[in-house]
Design a protein around this motif. Sequence first.
Motif, mmCIF file in Angstrom:
data_model
loop_
_atom_site.group_PDB
_atom_site.id
_atom_site.type_symbol
_atom_site.label_atom_id
_atom_site.label_comp_id
_atom_site.label_asym_id
_atom_site.label_seq_id
_atom_site.Cartn_x
_atom_site.Cartn_y
_atom_site.Cartn_z
ATOM 1 N N GLN A 91 3.831 57.706 36.220
ATOM 2 C CA GLN A 91 3.866 59.090 35.776
ATOM 3 C C GLN A 91 2.706 59.902 36.370
ATOM 4 O O GLN A 91 2.402 60.988 35.902
ATOM 5 C CB GLN A 91 3.803 59.158 34.248
ATOM 6 N N GLU A 125 5.468 53.243 34.758
ATOM 7 C CA GLU A 125 6.513 54.179 35.185
ATOM 8 C C GLU A 125 6.026 55.154 36.255
ATOM 9 O O GLU A 125 6.783 56.051 36.654
ATOM 10 C CB GLU A 125 7.027 54.953 33.965
ATOM 11 N N TRP A 140 -2.033 63.227 35.556
ATOM 12 C CA TRP A 140 -1.007 62.527 34.767
ATOM 13 C C TRP A 140 0.038 63.555 34.354
ATOM 14 O O TRP A 140 -0.245 64.478 33.608
ATOM 15 C CB TRP A 140 -1.646 61.886 33.546
ATOM 16 N N ILE A 141 1.267 63.359 34.838
ATOM 17 C CA ILE A 141 2.377 64.244 34.486
ATOM 18 C C ILE A 141 3.148 63.573 33.354
ATOM 19 O O ILE A 141 4.072 62.790 33.570
ATOM 20 C CB ILE A 141 3.296 64.521 35.697
ATOM 21 N N HIS A 142 2.758 63.902 32.133
ATOM 22 C CA HIS A 142 3.365 63.262 30.961
ATOM 23 C C HIS A 142 4.744 63.874 30.701
ATOM 24 O O HIS A 142 4.910 65.102 30.765
ATOM 25 C CB HIS A 142 2.461 63.464 29.737
ATOM 26 N N PRO A 143 5.764 63.049 30.415
ATOM 27 C CA PRO A 143 7.127 63.579 30.220
ATOM 28 C C PRO A 143 7.239 64.547 29.040
ATOM 29 O O PRO A 143 8.146 65.386 29.022
ATOM 30 C CB PRO A 143 7.973 62.324 29.991
ATOM 31 N N GLU A 144 6.324 64.453 28.059
ATOM 32 C CA GLU A 144 6.389 65.343 26.903
ATOM 33 C C GLU A 144 5.267 66.369 26.887
ATOM 34 O O GLU A 144 5.477 67.531 26.539
ATOM 35 C CB GLU A 144 6.343 64.518 25.604
ATOM 36 N N HIS A 145 4.064 65.947 27.256
ATOM 37 C CA HIS A 145 2.899 66.825 27.141
ATOM 38 C C HIS A 145 2.549 67.545 28.438
ATOM 39 O O HIS A 145 1.578 68.320 28.470
ATOM 40 C CB HIS A 145 1.688 66.017 26.673
ATOM 41 N N GLY A 146 3.298 67.302 29.485
ATOM 42 C CA GLY A 146 3.010 67.959 30.745
ATOM 43 C C GLY A 146 1.803 67.356 31.438
ATOM 44 O O GLY A 146 1.511 66.166 31.283
ATOM 45 N N ALA A 160 2.617 54.677 31.201
ATOM 46 C CA ALA A 160 2.553 55.658 32.281
ATOM 47 C C ALA A 160 2.277 54.996 33.626
ATOM 48 O O ALA A 160 2.832 55.400 34.653
ATOM 49 C CB ALA A 160 1.465 56.685 31.981
#
Length: 674
Positions: A424, A422, A449-455, A419
């Motif tokens: 994130q 990248e 933290w804007i996680h690509p899967e968990h938001g 993260a």
Amino acid sequence: MSDLFFINTESREAARWLIDVSKSSICWSNRSAKALFSTEISKDRLLNSQLKNALIDKVQALTSLSPEREENLCWVIKCQDGRVLQCIGHRVHLGPGHLGVKVEAREMTSLVDMGSGQTIGSVDDDEPYAHLDAFNLSYFRFDITGKCLRQSAQALTQFENVEEFKDLFAVSAMAPSVFGQLLTKGRISTDVRFLTKTGIHWCHIEGYKESAGDSFYLQVTDKQDIRLAEAELYRLKNYDSLTRLPNRESLYLKLDSQIAKVAQKDQSFGLLFIDLDGFKTVNDSFGHQVGDELLCGVARRIQGVLPRNTQLFRLGGDEFAILVEDILNDSNLIEVAQDVVSVSAQPYPVEDLEMLVTASVGISKYPDHGKSIDDLLKTSASAMCRSKALGYNNFCLYDNGMKQDYRAQLTLGGALRKAIEEEQFELYYQPKIRLSDELTVGAEALIRWIHPEHGMIPPDKFIPIAEETGLILPLGEWVIKRACHQLKEWREAGHPPISLSVNLSGRQFMQSDLVEMVRATLAETGVDPKYLELELTESMLMADAQQTIEKLHGFRKLGLTLSIDDFGTGYSSLAYLKKFPIQTLKIDRSFVSDLGIDADDDAIVKATIAMANSLNLKVIAEGVESRSQIDVLNDYQCEEVQGYLFAKPMNNIDFSSYLSAQSQNQYDLLAPVH
């Protein structure tokens, strides 16, 4: 006649070789001989002097015998490594003037009869064991009343005044039991504690009664060094070398024993998992020597408050565990956890410094939270992670909902580094309001933290992981750089200038190049340093007050504003507070929430603001959610506030719109009325 040893007749190949006595060398040997006599035979196949002389003397003594009277050679030899070997050989002729011996040998390990005429050298029929003196063997001969008839030369060097069998024993009450076994069974093999000339030693004894029944023999081997080595090995295996506490291996053994103990009795016990908060910062900043001393101080302090039925273990690093036996209810475990948290939070004097670390504690209970060792460790670790997420220096009792949290922690740990690479992450901004006109004069940058899967993942879920793994350093650097670029973007967008504050972690603050990194970032973005504010906690500042002062002055030379965050919740010294080049104090939300309701909170807030005003410090109250709190803070002359009453944290787009709307409102208020 009897001899003192018997041959080890395991099913391995006997050692066989052919010796040229005249040349003191080996003509031939098999694999077992090479291994067995590794210390007695050199790489050049030469015999050592002890073996050579014994062979020559015996072989030459037999040369005068006629072939029909020739007998086998038999001798006992003690190797350099302590092994005792019996050798049986035949005299052979290898050529003119060459005497040789064919030999077979086995290791000797115990006491039995071996028959007569089988020893090297002269044999005294009245004392058939005299030849063993030459091999430094310690043995005794006693009559059936326990009176000592003879002892070897080696025994005389080890023991003194052995007139009776009982004189050997360190605890004389043990003698009748051993003596009785010798008389009734005819032999014994065991370890006992004997009184030697150099003190009480563990010894191994091998004894047997003579076939005539009027005496018995006892061979003694000193095992004190072996016992001490075994004890040291046990200590190394089961105890932590630094704190001297039992280690993880010991905890597993103890838990296994405790589970077996209570399983059949429908009883409970507890396990507390302890992880120190902020220890890695100390270790990284001041070195392992200081860190080790701090760990020892923590261990001593925790042990000092533990009740009788508990035991402290060090699992490794800054992790500890406490086993609490015979509990009646959860309150027993909570009381222990409260004492640990309370005593751990007090400053530790280490090398003329006052170190501050706290403890996060997780509690699990058998059998409610786990019926196996692994389950108890997992559940207590999950509860510990929850206590860290709640703000450190805390404890939590496990509940089933934490299992998913713990798995999530492990998952997040693996994804955090990616993260960061990248980017994130995103900064959110919460406005700071000036109370005199309720205008926005600043903001606090808060990472998300804007996680690509968990938001969106909130900071309390990943900041503890970042702290533990050291990833807080690159993450903290990203926050500072992003905040400076954001100030630049707001300025270029035409927004009124406001300050932006960034929270520093303890580990980040201890970075040696932190001041230089901030200076380079300000230079790169062209941001006026007076609009960048760094927020630090009391605990962080007091970890090493002198180094803190130097670093804070480095920031002040850059022109930055410095603030103490969550003031009143940590340990601070007013004497040092005067020396810190601080401009702002932030009153923690825990004191603001009950303003106008709790008289104690009112008094604390009022005194804090008065003290800050006397030191020419600005005061910001955070967590403001009601107008009644605003009224009280105005009465106490608080300058700025921050809280949901005015605005929640917003992303860049929403915050820019917020600033634009506020600027328009201000313009409308100032515009002339027609």
